[in-house]
Scaffold this active site. Sequence first.
Site, PDB file in Angstrom:
ATOM      1  N   SER A   1     -88.673  60.845  60.261  1.00 24.30           N
ATOM      2  CA  SER A   1     -87.934  59.744  60.871  1.00 24.30           C
ATOM      3  C   SER A   1     -88.379  58.437  60.241  1.00 24.30           C
ATOM      4  O   SER A   1     -89.525  58.307  59.809  1.00 24.30           O
ATOM      5  CB  SER A   1     -88.209  59.685  62.375  1.00 24.30           C
ATOM      6  OG  SER A   1     -87.745  58.458  62.909  1.00 24.30           O
TER       7      SER A   1
ATOM      8  N   TYR B   1     -94.695  60.196  68.730  1.00 26.01           N
ATOM      9  CA  TYR B   1     -93.575  60.587  67.859  1.00 26.01           C
ATOM     10  C   TYR B   1     -93.784  60.061  66.437  1.00 26.01           C
ATOM     11  O   TYR B   1     -93.611  60.803  65.455  1.00 26.01           O
ATOM     12  CB  TYR B   1     -92.281  60.038  68.459  1.00 26.01           C
ATOM     13  CG  TYR B   1     -91.019  60.458  67.752  1.00 26.01           C
ATOM     14  CD1 TYR B   1     -90.493  61.733  67.942  1.00 26.01           C
ATOM     15  CD2 TYR B   1     -90.339  59.576  66.918  1.00 26.01           C
ATOM     16  CE1 TYR B   1     -89.320  62.116  67.302  1.00 26.01           C
ATOM     17  CE2 TYR B   1     -89.166  59.950  66.286  1.00 26.01           C
ATOM     18  CZ  TYR B   1     -88.655  61.220  66.484  1.00 26.01           C
ATOM     19  OH  TYR B   1     -87.502  61.597  65.852  1.00 26.01           O
TER      20      TYR B   1
ATOM     21  N   LYS C   1     -94.233  62.297  63.027  1.00 26.38           N
ATOM     22  CA  LYS C   1     -93.292  62.183  61.912  1.00 26.38           C
ATOM     23  C   LYS C   1     -93.987  61.727  60.634  1.00 26.38           C
ATOM     24  O   LYS C   1     -93.650  62.177  59.538  1.00 26.38           O
ATOM     25  CB  LYS C   1     -92.151  61.238  62.284  1.00 26.38           C
ATOM     26  CG  LYS C   1     -91.251  61.784  63.410  1.00 26.38           C
ATOM     27  CD  LYS C   1     -90.617  63.106  63.030  1.00 26.38           C
ATOM     28  CE  LYS C   1     -89.564  63.583  64.002  1.00 26.38           C
ATOM     29  NZ  LYS C   1     -88.963  64.878  63.587  1.00 26.38           N
TER      30      LYS C   1
END
Lengths: 78, 246
Positions: free
Chosen positions: B140, B153, B157
Amino acid sequence: MSETADRVKKIVVEHLGVEADKVTEDASFIDDLGADSLDIVELVMAFEEEFGVEIPDDAAEKITTVKDAITYIDEHKA
Amino acid sequence: MFDLTGMTALVTGASGGIGSAIARALAAQGARLAVSGSNADKLEGFRASLGGDHVALPCNLSDASAVDALVPQAVEALGGKLDILVNNAGVTRDNLAMRMKDDEWDQVIRVNLEAAFRLIRAAAKPMMKARFGRVVSITSVVGQTGNPGQANYAASKAGLVGMSKALAQELASRNITVNCVAPGFIRSAMTDVLPDAQKTALLGRIPAGDLGTGEDIAAAVVYLASREAGYVTGQTLHVNGGMAMI
């Protein structure tokens, strides 16, 4: 020479592309036969397949010479 | 170009927005798929909608032993080989770091990063034997830029990117490439429900002036999965309309 030894040497010759007469029992995969660590992983996979044995990681780490491989397989194959 | 006929692929998170676009694109290029997802009914519905000879393999990616079993299951279902692995599945558990529970951290790292590692480790075996493999992980833009409320997160990533670079170096000599695709803001159920003011602010940060689509991401995956991309490894392809140029 045992049957296991013949088959092990054949696999080593095929996988590492080395001359058969270089694959002596005392030969070290890395020092004498030019294998890298990934080659060793592949050789162990090939031994497992050829002989139907499971070679766990801690045992695989101790297999550094052709003889080590033959001895392990002879002791563990079905 | 980018013909995947005769190739097999495992796609995780395949019934989700981006995952389903990736699966459809790989199938359209000729690949035979094992699609995975956590919701068995939804997954089976999606598999059926693909037509063709694809298989559905439900899997809970937070269960390590289930994850370890997934690649062998896929190899068996796909006729003994796996050419392409797409680590797409991901979860979010957003919270400010000071409020983040251990469980929120663990869950995101486990599904987004650890499961990807386990799958690549398992897939490397058949790929090494075949002297061919394509691994694509969906990371991401947030893994590069950070985002408040997403420490877990963003870490997961960014972790995918570093892990892929290490694995790319380990496996390059066996004709196995390991790359990432980094989506920016993609139109999805999640972005559809944003308030208009927030959408306008979001679009102001994107030079292309629009959100991306699952198909934009899928096209990048198809490229990296193709035979033609064999000399590209350890890379992250950013697909984000220019919102971050890295």
